[in-house]
Design a protein around this motif. Structure first.
Motif, short mmCIF file in Angstrom:
data_model
loop_
_atom_site.label_atom_id
_atom_site.label_comp_id
_atom_site.label_asym_id
_atom_site.label_seq_id
_atom_site.Cartn_x
_atom_site.Cartn_y
_atom_site.Cartn_z
N ASN A 77 0.91 -1.13 -0.22
CA ASN A 77 -0.35 0.13 0.36
C ASN A 77 0.93 0.82 -0.40
OD1 ASN A 77 -2.85 0.96 0.26
ND2 ASN A 77 -1.24 1.87 1.92
N GLY A 78 2.33 1.40 0.74
CA GLY A 78 2.56 2.46 1.10
C GLY A 78 3.40 2.64 -0.60
N CYS A 81 0.88 4.28 -2.76
CA CYS A 81 1.40 5.82 -2.62
C CYS A 81 2.04 6.23 -3.35
CB CYS A 81 1.21 6.20 -1.63
SG CYS A 81 -0.97 5.61 -0.37
N ILE A 84 1.98 6.57 -6.91
CA ILE A 84 1.03 7.61 -7.51
C ILE A 84 1.82 9.11 -7.64
CG2 ILE A 84 -0.88 8.36 -6.76
CD1 ILE A 84 -1.50 6.23 -6.66
N ARG A 85 2.60 8.78 -6.68
CA ARG A 85 3.24 10.31 -6.12
C ARG A 85 4.23 10.66 -6.76
NH1 ARG A 85 3.20 9.36 -0.50
NH2 ARG A 85 4.47 8.61 -0.29
N CYS A 91 -3.65 7.91 -13.42
CA CYS A 91 -5.24 7.94 -13.73
C CYS A 91 -5.13 7.21 -15.37
CB CYS A 91 -5.60 9.06 -13.96
SG CYS A 91 -5.89 9.91 -12.15
N LEU A 96 -4.49 -0.06 -12.01
CA LEU A 96 -4.75 0.52 -11.32
C LEU A 96 -5.84 1.16 -10.99
CD1 LEU A 96 -2.82 2.02 -8.46
CD2 LEU A 96 -3.27 3.85 -10.27
N LEU A 97 -6.77 1.55 -11.32
CA LEU A 97 -7.75 1.87 -11.12
C LEU A 97 -9.22 0.82 -11.19
CD1 LEU A 97 -8.29 4.92 -14.45
CD2 LEU A 97 -8.38 5.22 -12.05
N LEU A 100 -8.30 -0.42 -7.15
CA LEU A 100 -8.68 0.96 -6.01
C LEU A 100 -10.35 0.66 -5.90
CD1 LEU A 100 -6.13 3.56 -6.38
CD2 LEU A 100 -6.05 2.18 -4.66
N ARG A 101 -10.66 0.82 -7.19
CA ARG A 101 -12.31 1.02 -7.17
C ARG A 101 -12.98 -0.48 -6.07
NH1 ARG A 101 -16.93 2.16 -8.97
NH2 ARG A 101 -15.39 4.40 -10.04
N THR A 104 -11.62 -0.33 -2.64
CA THR A 104 -12.13 1.10 -1.97
C THR A 104 -14.30 0.45 -2.05
OG1 THR A 104 -11.07 2.41 -3.29
CG2 THR A 104 -13.82 3.73 -2.14
N SER A 105 -14.61 -0.20 -2.42
CA SER A 105 -15.85 -0.49 -2.36
C SER A 105 -15.67 -1.40 -1.48
CB SER A 105 -16.59 -1.39 -3.79
OG SER A 105 -16.45 -0.49 -4.41
N GLY A 117 -22.70 5.98 -3.66
CA GLY A 117 -22.04 6.24 -4.63
C GLY A 117 -20.82 4.64 -4.70
N LEU A 118 -21.31 3.36 -3.98
CA LEU A 118 -20.84 2.27 -4.72
C LEU A 118 -21.22 1.73 -5.71
CD1 LEU A 118 -21.01 -0.16 -1.52
CD2 LEU A 118 -19.37 0.13 -3.13
N PRO A 120 -22.45 3.78 -9.16
CA PRO A 120 -22.45 4.54 -9.25
C PRO A 120 -23.21 4.09 -10.91
CG PRO A 120 -20.36 3.53 -10.03
CD PRO A 120 -20.80 3.04 -8.84
N ASP B 175 -0.94 6.44 4.66
CA ASP B 175 -1.00 6.09 2.79
C ASP B 175 -2.71 5.43 1.86
OD1 ASP B 175 1.41 6.67 2.34
OD2 ASP B 175 1.95 4.55 3.54
N ASN B 239 -21.24 14.11 -3.91
CA ASN B 239 -21.90 12.79 -3.59
C ASN B 239 -22.89 13.20 -2.14
OD1 ASN B 239 -24.11 11.28 -4.64
ND2 ASN B 239 -22.51 9.76 -4.29
N ARG B 246 -28.62 10.08 -5.52
CA ARG B 246 -27.39 10.50 -6.11
C ARG B 246 -27.53 11.32 -7.74
NH1 ARG B 246 -23.44 7.03 -6.54
NH2 ARG B 246 -22.21 8.48 -8.04
N ILE B 320 -14.17 6.44 -2.93
CA ILE B 320 -15.78 6.18 -4.22
C ILE B 320 -15.81 7.44 -4.60
CG2 ILE B 320 -17.22 5.69 -2.93
CD1 ILE B 320 -15.87 2.93 -5.11
N ASP B 321 -16.15 8.35 -4.13
CA ASP B 321 -16.84 9.90 -5.28
C ASP B 321 -15.60 9.76 -5.63
OD1 ASP B 321 -19.17 9.25 -4.03
OD2 ASP B 321 -18.70 10.78 -2.23
N LEU B 323 -12.95 8.57 -6.92
CA LEU B 323 -12.84 7.59 -8.47
C LEU B 323 -14.35 7.36 -9.22
CD1 LEU B 323 -11.40 4.33 -6.23
CD2 LEU B 323 -10.31 5.01 -7.81
N ASN B 324 -15.24 7.99 -8.42
CA ASN B 324 -16.19 8.19 -9.37
C ASN B 324 -16.56 8.87 -10.13
OD1 ASN B 324 -17.72 5.23 -9.61
ND2 ASN B 324 -18.70 6.68 -7.64
#
Lengths: 120, 332
Positions: A77-78, A81, A84-85, A91, A96-97, A100-101, A104-105, A117-118, A120, B175, B239, B246, B320-321, B323-324
């Motif tokens: 994870n570090g 980060c 990305i920095r 992006c 990667l996207l 992360l999705r 994060t979900s 937001g879960l 969309p 992080d 959001n 939404r 998540i917002d 990323l969306n």
């Protein structure tokens, strides 16, 4: 060794007490905080059930992304980060996207499973 | 009579005559650093008036970006002059009033709780009007003449805020890859700043007093500053302020097109929806960091409440917002 009642059963019981016995007998800020406390324990309940699999999945996603099967999730994870920095990951990287999705979900499924937001 | 009511009564009698009385003093809200009180002002042969006292106790100093209550009252009074719906400022306190940093304003009837505004039958006629009305109110805020503002009102553009919130995030040594990605995206896509206007700074559900016919007053001006007018337009699209509705991008009650139409109808510049996107993403990033700030207040025992702790777990909603938004998903 002895788990009767189990942690899950105890948590469920305290959540029920807060929501159905304590909160209705309280008023104002105290009633509000009793409900927040019940929500916090429900989060802990979800975390106990979901965290091990979520962390294992996050580790394998980051390991594939960085081509590093040896490091811990925290180290990976570090690294993500840091990359990305520095601009190595950005992006324009679909893997990667996607990672992360998914991660994060899974985090939101613990933190706030009803969040709009879960989906969309 | 408490010391607070006694000091308020002295002030009221100086302003409205020796027979004036303070009745029904009620604590409405507030934490350790700021208090809001409602009371009823009785003057013989006049109808009673419902007033609000906002005050910061003597020892506390303004925290973070908050501008302090005296400046807040000055900004509200300036916004009233351009027709912004705001509570009338009745009195701005000075040290001899013995009430601390404080002001008194008129009570405006209505509802601020988003879940009620977005769902209750009582507001069914108001909801379709609100986005346009918010646009009108923002145009009036952004039209306030700089000369009418406190001379030391902070200036802060989008990138200034990105720098500030990034520094706060770095200070936490957490992080979080999505926040890193959002920082990189925001830096790559930052628009050139527009000429500075007054910015409300926290124009969203919770700070909007709504009645059956729509927007009654814009409240909570403590984050007011001078900056980019698109900041207010973007913040109400975040959001987190839609409370589950939404597909209605503006506060869960209306469309961005309606917001921008109201803005232009009241003399604001003509913006396209895409002009607001960057500021919406900045808003979600700021909200995510604010969640971490609130967790830190809990972790350092500055505010040990369970509520503070739980807001920390809302950082993932901002993630998540973000990323969306970065991926351009519908209804992001």
């Amino acid at each position: 060794m002895h788990e009767a009642p189990s942690s899950e059963e105890l948590l469920g019981s305290v959540i029920g007490f807060l929501n159905h016995i304590a909160a209705p007998q309280l008023s104002g800020q105290a009633a509000f905080h009793a409900r927040v406390a019940a929500n916090a324990l429900a989060l802990v309940e979800r975390e106990m059930a979901q965290r091990p699999a979520a962390d294992a999945r996050a580790r394998s996603l980051f390991a594939a992304l960085l081509n590093d099967e040896a490091s811990t999730l925290e180290a990976l994870n570090g690294q993500v980060c840091a990359q990305i920095r520095s601009g190595q990951l950005g992006c324009d990287n679909p893997a990667l996207l996607a990672a992360l999705r998914e991660i994060t979900s899974a985090q939101l499924a613990i933190d706030q499973p009803s969040y709009s937001g879960l989906n969309p | 009579m408490t010391a607070l009511t006694a000091a308020l009564t002295r002030l009221i009698q100086t302003r409205f005559g020796p027979s004036a009385e303070v009745r029904e003093m009620t604590r409405l809200s507030g934490g350790a650093s700021q208090e809001t009180w409602g009371f009823s002002l009785h003057v013989p042969e006049e109808a009673p008036r419902q007033l609000i006292l906002r005050r910061a106790p003597f020892q506390s100093t303004a925290k973070g970006e908050a501008i302090g209550l005296v400046r807040e009252a000055q900004v509200i009074a300036a916004a009233a002059q351009t027709g912004t719906p705001v509570p009338e400022i009745v009195h701005v306190c000075s040290p001899e009033d013995d009430l601390g940093d404080a002001f008194i304003m008129a009570h405006v009837a209505g509802q601020t709780i988003a879940r009620k505004i977005l769902r209750d039958e009582e507001y069914s006629l108001a909801r379709p009007l609100l986005a346009f009305q918010c646009g009108e109110a923002m145009a009036k805020i952004h039209a306030v003449a700089p000369d009418n503002l406190p001379s030391d009102l902070p200036i802060s553009h989008g990138l200034d805020q990105l720098d500030r919130y990034e520094a706060i995030y770095r200070g936490f040594s957490m992080d979080r890859p999505v926040f890193e990605l959002a920082l990189s995206w925001l830096r790559q896509h930052a628009p050139a700043p527009l000429p500075t206007t007054l910015v409300h700074g926290d124009f969203r559900n919770g700070n909007l007093m709504v009645n059956e016919s729509g927007l009654a007053a814009v409240l909570d001006w403590e984050l007011a500053h001078q900056g980019d007018p698109r900041e207010d337009l973007g913040w109400i699209c975040v959001n987190s302020w839609r409370f589950g509705v939404r597909d209605k991008k503006v506060g869960g009650f209306g469309s961005l097109e309606d917001l921008l139409a109201g803005y232009q109808a009241s003399g604001g510049q003509s913006f396209e929806p895409k002009d607001v996107d960057w500021f919406q993403a900045l808003g979600s990033f700021k909200w995510g960091i604010m969640c971490l700030i609130m967790y830190q207040a809990f972790a350092t025992k500055a505010d040990p409440s369970i509520e503070r702790a739980m807001i920390g777990r809302r950082a993932s909603e901002a993630e998540i917002d973000l990323l969306n938004l970065i991926e351009g998903r519908p209804h992001a």
